[in-house]
Design an enzyme around this catalytic site. Structure first.
Site, PDB file in Angstrom:
ATOM      1  N   GLY A  39       0.508   1.884 -16.968  1.00 20.78           N
ATOM      2  CA  GLY A  39       1.163   1.706 -15.679  1.00 20.78           C
ATOM      3  C   GLY A  39       2.525   2.361 -15.691  1.00 20.78           C
ATOM      4  O   GLY A  39       2.764   3.333 -16.409  1.00 20.78           O
ATOM      5  N   CYS A  40       3.434   1.804 -14.943  1.00 22.25           N
ATOM      6  CA  CYS A  40       4.790   2.335 -14.843  1.00 22.25           C
ATOM      7  C   CYS A  40       5.491   2.258 -16.196  1.00 22.25           C
ATOM      8  O   CYS A  40       5.500   1.210 -16.836  1.00 22.25           O
ATOM      9  CB  CYS A  40       5.563   1.530 -13.802  1.00 22.25           C
ATOM     10  SG  CYS A  40       7.288   2.006 -13.665  1.00 22.25           S
ATOM     11  N   PHE A  41       6.090   3.360 -16.609  1.00 16.69           N
ATOM     12  CA  PHE A  41       6.732   3.361 -17.923  1.00 16.69           C
ATOM     13  C   PHE A  41       7.938   2.449 -17.996  1.00 16.69           C
ATOM     14  O   PHE A  41       8.337   2.026 -19.077  1.00 16.69           O
ATOM     15  CB  PHE A  41       7.058   4.757 -18.430  1.00 16.69           C
ATOM     16  CG  PHE A  41       7.776   5.709 -17.509  1.00 16.69           C
ATOM     17  CD1 PHE A  41       8.531   5.307 -16.430  1.00 16.69           C
ATOM     18  CD2 PHE A  41       7.672   7.075 -17.754  1.00 16.69           C
ATOM     19  CE1 PHE A  41       9.182   6.218 -15.610  1.00 16.69           C
ATOM     20  CE2 PHE A  41       8.328   8.003 -16.955  1.00 16.69           C
ATOM     21  CZ  PHE A  41       9.081   7.562 -15.875  1.00 16.69           C
TER      22      PHE A  41
END
Length: 176
Positions: A11-13
């Site tokens: 997902g979002c880092f």
């Protein structure tokens, strides 16, 4: 000290960055991009979905304090590896679940870990396991994002619950 690296996408880092910075034995975390066709990509290019890159973190860790397998134990808990190209409201191939291995041992550990984790989920795991070709560091404003922007709505709604889950399930591995 036995310094090693791991490269993971879930997902979002910003989420992975915030979580892995909390663990004993983790020396550094860097947000960036991997797995695509474009050299030295920008965040804007990644968001288009045209580069093939995933948002990832490169984790530098002391393998005498925390193992690659222990990093993967956390990985399976802090994101949903059964959703293809998405985590929550973040949708696109850049948000895919992926483990980039740096050597044969990491590949074997990742495959073993995924098989074991699969027993915990009702749906099949769709996490990709692939060799790391190149890691491209993300822009400076993406580094340590939660620490610098923790009061923003996204951080409160998405990252803070992951950190609570981390403390609940891995409290003994959290930095003091």
């Amino acid at each position: 000290m036995k310094k090693e690296e791991a490269v993971l996408g879930g997902g979002c880092f910003w989420c992975l960055d915030a979580v892995y910075r909390q663990l004993n034995g983790v020396l550094n975390v860097q947000s960036g991009y991997a797995g695509g066709r474009t050299g030295n990509p920008t965040y804007q290019q990644i968001c288009s979905g045209a580069t093939g890159h995933a948002e990832v973190v490169r984790i530098e860790f002391d393998a005498e304090q925390i193992t690659f397998s222990q990093l993967l134990d956390v990985f399976w808990v802090i994101h949903d590896p059964t959703t293809l190209n998405r985590q929550g409201a973040d949708v696109g191939t850049q948000y895919r679940s992926v483990i980039y291995f740096l050597n044969e041992q990491q590949q074997a550990d990742a495959e073993r870990s995924m098989e074991a984790a699969g027993k915990q989920f009702a749906q099949p795991i769709v996490t990709e396991i692939a060799p790391l070709e190149t890691f491209w560091p993300g822009e400076a404003y993406h580094q340590d994002y939660y620490q610098l922007n923790g009061n923003q709505p996204y951080c409160q709604a998405v990252i803070s619950p992951k950190l609570r889950k981390l403390r609940e399930q891995f409290g003994g591995q959290i930095k003091a």
